[in-house]
Structures are given as C-alpha cells and as structure tokens.
Design an enzyme around this catalytic site. Structure first.
Site: not given
Length: 554
Positions: A289-290, A432, A554
C-alpha cells in the site's frame, strides 16, 4: 561556429511531390505508399523496402537511380549522399539553396518515411556483440534529423502510427500538408532519434562497464497516456524501456481497469519485494500500500502465505496490491478477492483462478511470465531540480551476506530463519524501516519515519491493532510462544524477531523493539555506538546479528 538564422518565411501548406521510403518495420507500408502514389507523389526507395513496394505493383525509383551511386558495403552506404541530404536539407525559398540544387541536379524530397534498424529488439534478444553493433542505424537517423530540422518543407514519418495522420492531412487539404502537422511529426522524429541513441549509449556503457559515463541519457517509448499522475491535477504517461526485467512494464494485463500512475508504482514495489523469495523454496505473498509492504509472508502454498500476510495489517491491505511469487491458483484467488484489491500480479495464473478473478471486473490481473532477479545489475533514476540522480540498483541479498552474531546469546535456528526473512522485507520498506517477523511472516512494519524509534513503536502499535482485529473476527492466531489470542490483546510482536534497514544510532530503538517483545535483531551495524547497542542487547538477553549492508530506501 554559429549558423545564421533562416529568416525565410515558413510556408503553412506544402504540396509534396516526392517521397523517400526506407523502413525496417514494414507494417502498413504498402497501403501507405499506394495512398501517396494516389496523390501523385513519386516514390523513391531502397533495398528491401523497394522490393516490397514493387512486388505490390507500385512504380518505385531506386535511390541509386537518384544518386547515380550504387549501394555498397552490404548496404551500409546507400543514402549517405549529397543528392539525398541536399534534397532533404535544401531551403526551398532560399535563392542560394535553389541555385545549388540546380547546379548539382539535386531533386527535392518532400516526405521522408524511415523507421530504424531494430537495435532495441536485437539488444533485448541477447544477441552477441557484433550482431547488436551491426543493428546500429547510421543513415536512418541522419535522414530523420535532416528532415525534422527542415520541417518547414518536409514531412517526416518515423513510425507506422504516423501514416494515418499524414494521409488524413493530405485528404483534408487537397494533397497538401500543414505546418502544424509537420512540426508535430518533427518533434516525434527528434524524440525517436534521441531515444535510439540513448539505448545505444546505455548498452555500450554496460559493455565497457562504465558506471559513471561523462554523459548519460535515458529513453522510453510511450506505452500509455495515464488519466493523471499521483494526483488529478498532474499529467502522466507510462513509458517502457529496453530493460528485460520481468515486471509491470512487460506484464500481460488479463483483465481490469487501466492502471493508474499509483497502481503502476505500487505494483512495481510489490513485485520487486515478492521476488526476494525463491519460488522453488517457498510460496510468498507481498501486500503493498502506497509503495510500502503492509504484510509479507512465506508459506507452504499461496493461500497460507496470503492469510499470514493479510493478518499483519488487514486494515491497510484494503485497496492494496497483492504480489505472488508463484502461479496464482484457485484457492489463493478465492481468498484474495474477498476484500477490495486493486491489482494482483503474479508470474502466471491457472484457468480456474482467472475465472474467479474475472468475477471482479475492475480488479486488474497482471501476469509477468517470470520473476525479476533480485541480484541483477541495473540502474535507478530519480529527477531533482536541474538534474538526475542515477545509482546502481540495490541488488544485495541477505543470503549472500556474511552474517555476524555479536551478542552473548546466539539466535536459534528458527530465529535465524525469521531474521533473514525480516531483512529481505526491510529492504523494500521506506526508511527508516523496522520489520517484526515471526514464523516467516511480518507481524509489524514501521515505515518512512524520521526516527527509527518511531518506526519501532508504530510497528508494535500496528501489531496490537492486528491482534484486536483477530479477536474481533474470532479467528485467533498461534503465537511462537504457543499462546493463542483469546480474551486479551497481546501484540503479534511477542516472541518475534526484528530487522532494521540501517544501524541503530542509539540503544533506544533497540529497547523499543525489546518492549514490543522481540527476542532477536538483525541490522547492518556500523554506528559509532554499536558497542552500546550490543551491550543493551546483552543486558536484555537479545540475540543480535550484523549484516554489514544497509538498505536505505527513500
């Protein structure tokens, strides 16, 4: 040396009288050439293109008749001639250009139809170096660029998809082309030669193993114009490259609505994650999800793996992407379609499974034909203001690492299995990243937080939410400690292991994992305070394994 600007007025309409055709892809060629001839346009051609046209009964002049010079060097030199390029580049309304044409018997060329040697296809086929190099087109790009530059007078077609647009313009404008049409086609032509050269340069950089070439270019072919980007006010398109890596770009969409920008991004993330798990060893399912995993699990079969993955975070899984590392079967398909799912992606699916998914007409089913190799070399690219960030793909695999136990307590065999599992998943969680796992299934995931402590705490809290969901459904789930969830909420992280994508800068992140019930931890190490973190693990009887490899995402 700067070239003086051409101040000659650009005509709106041009009546083409001569077309030069030289194509590798002969799709639609004969019909297009017949239509051009029907407008009184003389046809000039080369080699195999001329042969195809003459066999269709068309009158075609050979380019050698135009230049007075034969094709030589196995066809390498045939259109690289002043009588060709003069006919393409001449500014028709310039007196000096007109005089040069008259002095040297240069005939104008008004339409250029060229598509290039199939370099990208040959490269993807895995052919040997010499064969790939021979498919680098030289004359084609030169003629295309010349025609696009001189689009004030020339119409250039680089793709069979251009043919209908040109014929429509000729039909609507009494055999003439318009400046807007010629400019659109010129823009496409420059884009095509740019993409072609980009593919060649990327391939050659790989051949010579140049990781930091002085210049870099990337290219793609538009596969689909998307309804919008990440948000409705953004435009977007999906472009495919020459990468042979199995995935969303090469997948066959069996059914469902068109993929959105976010669907494509999330599906790619899901499939790359599940590809970490060898299908010959175990079945695996990743729910995304996302772009973040909300549940990943291994199992004896896909149904078992799916149920375990879903249990990690059933709330987030709603409207998610489900990726599988094996052929989708009916049992797994029945379970997946019980909740709203945007996309299912798998290497393949059996007929019964496809029939089950077909009942959900909007659910997209993508079949890739294989799994991407997590160890494969490659590049990732990200745009920044004024530039591009280019890096090699993160192809580190935990099975290839020299794992080092640094605590007094050694992890058990079961813990070590779960530690490797958790670290595979952590590689695909936004930093993180903290991943709790038990019995080869995630039981808590903390993603994308500014603090590693927050990631550890969020993951633990979500594991409590998942435990409450189980109690509400009355399903229960066996814990590693042999306790069942019945009557009181115990976080799923009790008795789990935990993986961190990067080192713990302080002991507080580790202590948060200890509070959540973790018994072993895997992390890269490398902090100046590693000794403090290891001491904290020893003080709480925790086993700790260092990988020496970080997986920031990232």
């Amino acid at each position: 040396m700067a070239v003086a600007a051409n101040l000659t007025p650009v005509p709106d309409r041009v009546r083409p009288k001569r077309a030069l055709l030289s194509v590798s892809d002969k799709t639609g060629l004969v019909d297009f050439a017949k239509a051009l001839a029907g407008h009184g346009i003389e046809l000039v051609s080369t080699g195999g293109t001329r042969k195809a046209l003459t066999e269709a009964g068309l009158s075609v002049k050979d380019v050698s008749d135009l230049t007075g010079f034969p094709e030589i060097m196995d066809g390498r030199v045939k259109t690289l001639h002043p009588l060709v390029h003069g006919g393409l580049l001449a500014i028709r309304d310039d007196a000096a250009h007109g005089q040069a044409m008259a002095d040297h018997a240069i005939q104008p060329i008004d339409i250029l139809v060229v598509n290039l040697y199939p370099f990208e296809e040959v490269m993807r086929s895995g052919a040997e170096f010499g064969h790939i190099l021979e498919n680098v087109d030289i004359g084609g790009p030169a003629m295309i660029r010349a025609s696009a530059k001189n689009h004030a007078y020339l119409t250039v077609a680089t793709d069979p998809a251009d043919y209908a647009e040109i014929l429509a313009a000729l039909g609507e404008n009494d055999g003439e082309t318009t400046l807007p049409l010629r400019r659109r086609l010129a823009a496409r032509a420059f884009a095509r030669t740019g993409a072609y050269d980009a593919a060649i340069s990327q391939w050659f950089a790989g051949v010579v193993e140049d990781d930091a070439p002085r210049h870099v270019s990337f290219a793609g072919r538009l596969a689909e114009t998307l309804r919008y980007g990440e948000n409705p006010h953004q435009t977007a398109g999906f472009f495919v490259t020459g990468d042979k890596r199995p995935g969303v770009a090469s997948a066959r969409q069996v059914q469902g609505k068109s993929l959105s920008y976010n669907n494509i991004n999330d599906t790619d993330a899901a499939f790359e994650c599940v590809a970490e798990f060898d299908p010959n060893r175990t079945a695996a399912v990743a729910i995304i999800k996302h772009a973040n995993p909300c549940g990943v699990a291994e199992g004896g079969n896909l149904l078992e793996a799916y149920k375990q993955a879903l249990a990690c975070d059933p709330v987030s899984a709603f409207g998610g992407i489900v990726a599988l590392n094996r052929k989708l079967d009916a049992e797994a398909a029945k379970a997946i379609v019980e909740i709203f799912t945007e996309v299912i992606v798998a290497p393949d699916a059996d007929e019964e499974a496809m029939a089950i998914v077909a009942a959900k007409k909007n659910l997209r089913l993508l079949l890739t034909g294989g799994l991407p190799d997590p160890r494969a070399l490659g590049q990732t690219v990200r745009s920044v203001a004024g530039g591009l960030l280019v890096q090699s793909r993160d192809n580190g695999v935990v099975d290839d690492l020299d794992l080092r136990v640094v605590t007094k307590r050694q992890p058990s065999e079961a813990e070590m299995t779960d530690l490797r599992f958790a670290f595979r998943v952590a590689k695909h969680v936004k930093s993180n990243a903290i991943v709790y796992a038990k019995n080869r299934a995630t039981v808590g995931i903390g993603a994308g937080q500014m603090s590693r402590v927050d990631s550890a705490r969020i993951a633990a809290r979500k594991s409590e939410d998942a435990a409450r969901a189980m109690l509400a459904e009355g399903t229960g789930r066996e814990m590693a400690a042999g306790q069942a969830l019945a009557g009181e909420v115990k976080p799923l992280t009790l008795g789990s292991v935990v993986a961190s994508d990067a080192f713990f800068p302080f002991a507080d992140g580790l202590l948060s994992a200890v509070e959540a019930g973790a018994t072993a931890v895997i992390q890269p190490g490398g902090s100046m305070r590693d000794a403090d973190v290891i001491a904290a693990a020893d003080a709480h009887g925790i086993a700790m394994v260092l990988t020496g490899m970080r997986h920031f995402r990232h």
